[in-house]
Design a protein around this motif. Sequence first.
Motif, PDB file in Angstrom:
ATOM      1  N   ASP A  56       3.390   9.539  -9.828  1.00  0.00           N
ATOM      2  CA  ASP A  56       4.766   9.968  -9.509  1.00  0.00           C
ATOM      3  C   ASP A  56       5.398   9.088  -8.430  1.00  0.00           C
ATOM      4  O   ASP A  56       6.100   9.574  -7.539  1.00  0.00           O
ATOM      5  N   THR A  57       5.173   7.797  -8.529  1.00  0.00           N
ATOM      6  CA  THR A  57       5.623   6.893  -7.476  1.00  0.00           C
ATOM      7  C   THR A  57       7.145   6.862  -7.340  1.00  0.00           C
ATOM      8  O   THR A  57       7.669   6.813  -6.221  1.00  0.00           O
ATOM      9  N   ILE A  81      13.982   0.241  -0.747  1.00  0.00           N
ATOM     10  CA  ILE A  81      13.322  -0.805  -1.518  1.00  0.00           C
ATOM     11  C   ILE A  81      12.109  -0.194  -2.217  1.00  0.00           C
ATOM     12  O   ILE A  81      11.326   0.535  -1.613  1.00  0.00           O
ATOM     13  N   HIS A  82      11.962  -0.487  -3.496  1.00  0.00           N
ATOM     14  CA  HIS A  82      10.826  -0.005  -4.287  1.00  0.00           C
ATOM     15  C   HIS A  82      10.362  -1.190  -5.137  1.00  0.00           C
ATOM     16  O   HIS A  82      10.911  -2.293  -5.027  1.00  0.00           O
ATOM     17  N   GLY A  83       9.356  -1.026  -5.960  1.00  0.00           N
ATOM     18  CA  GLY A  83       8.930  -2.149  -6.779  1.00  0.00           C
ATOM     19  C   GLY A  83       7.593  -1.933  -7.449  1.00  0.00           C
ATOM     20  O   GLY A  83       7.227  -0.798  -7.760  1.00  0.00           O
ATOM     21  N   ASP A 117      -6.042   2.175  -6.363  1.00  0.00           N
ATOM     22  CA  ASP A 117      -4.808   1.492  -5.986  1.00  0.00           C
ATOM     23  C   ASP A 117      -4.959   0.703  -4.685  1.00  0.00           C
ATOM     24  O   ASP A 117      -4.025   0.601  -3.887  1.00  0.00           O
ATOM     25  N   GLU A 118      -6.138   0.147  -4.500  1.00  0.00           N
ATOM     26  CA  GLU A 118      -6.361  -0.781  -3.404  1.00  0.00           C
ATOM     27  C   GLU A 118      -6.831  -2.101  -4.002  1.00  0.00           C
ATOM     28  O   GLU A 118      -6.800  -2.289  -5.207  1.00  0.00           O
ATOM     29  N   PRO A 124       0.774  -1.241   0.000  1.00  0.00           N
ATOM     30  CA  PRO A 124       0.000   0.000   0.000  1.00  0.00           C
ATOM     31  C   PRO A 124       0.804   1.290   0.000  1.00  0.00           C
ATOM     32  O   PRO A 124       0.217   2.362   0.152  1.00  0.00           O
ATOM     33  N   ALA A 125       2.110   1.216  -0.187  1.00  0.00           N
ATOM     34  CA  ALA A 125       2.898   2.447  -0.263  1.00  0.00           C
ATOM     35  C   ALA A 125       2.737   3.103  -1.634  1.00  0.00           C
ATOM     36  O   ALA A 125       2.582   2.422  -2.646  1.00  0.00           O
TER      37      ALA A 125
END
Length: 221
Positions: free
Chosen positions: A122-123, A134-136, A147-148, A116-117
Motif C-alpha cells: 500500500d505504498t 515526492i514519490h517513486g 525491501d532492503e 528506504p521509505a
Amino acid sequence: MRRKRTAILISGRGSNMRALVQRARSPSYPAEIALVLSNRPDAPGLAFAKENGIATAAVDHKIYAGREEFERSMQLLLELHRIEYICLAGFLRILTPWFVGHWRGRLLNIHPALLPAYRGLDTHARALADGVKIHGCTVHFVVPAMDEGPIIAQAAVPVLDSDTTETLAARVLEQEHIIYPAALERVAGEKLRVEGNRVFCGDDAFPSAPLRVPSAEGDSG
C-alpha cells in the motif's frame, strides 16, 4: 557478447515483465529472458510470455508444506533452464534466506516507492496519507530483509494535489517500466560495482522522465 540467461518471476499479469521482455528484444541487450516462472498457474502473464516464444513454468506454492520446499522446486527449474539472473516482477511470495542467499547479487526486485521509505504494501496510499510531495520507485538487489538491499536505480515523480492512489500508481508504473530494464542492463552487462550497501553505476544517469514539481504560483505547464 554472450547474453545472460534471465528468469522473471511473476504472480499476476506481469506489467514489468512485459517491459523487460520488450527491452530484451534488442540483440545488443546483455540479458536474454529465458524463462517466466509463476507461483500461480493461472497468472495472466504466462500467456504473454508463451505468445512471445519464452519458456514458462508454474510452481503452485499451495501444494507445498513450506516455503523452502516450494523454493527448492523453483530452484530445480531455474537450474534446468541455466538461469544466471532473476528479476522479481510482482512475485507475491516472501523468499527464504536460503533462496536469497543462493542468488545473492543476481536477484533483483522493483518496489513502488523510494526506498528506504514505504517498505511493504500500500505504498501509494501511505504516501498520500503522509502528504509527501515526492514519490517513486526503486530497483534493488534482494537481501533476506524485506525491501532492503543495495539500490541499483530510482525514479521520482511529483505527488499532485489532485492525485488518487490510482493516478499516482499509474505515473509511478510508467517509471518502473523505464528503470527496471535499464537496471537489468547494467547488472547483466556488469557495468556496476557494489560496495557495502552502495551500488556504483558510473557517470551515466538512468533514463527517467524529468521530475518537475508545480510551482507555488500554480504553474501546471
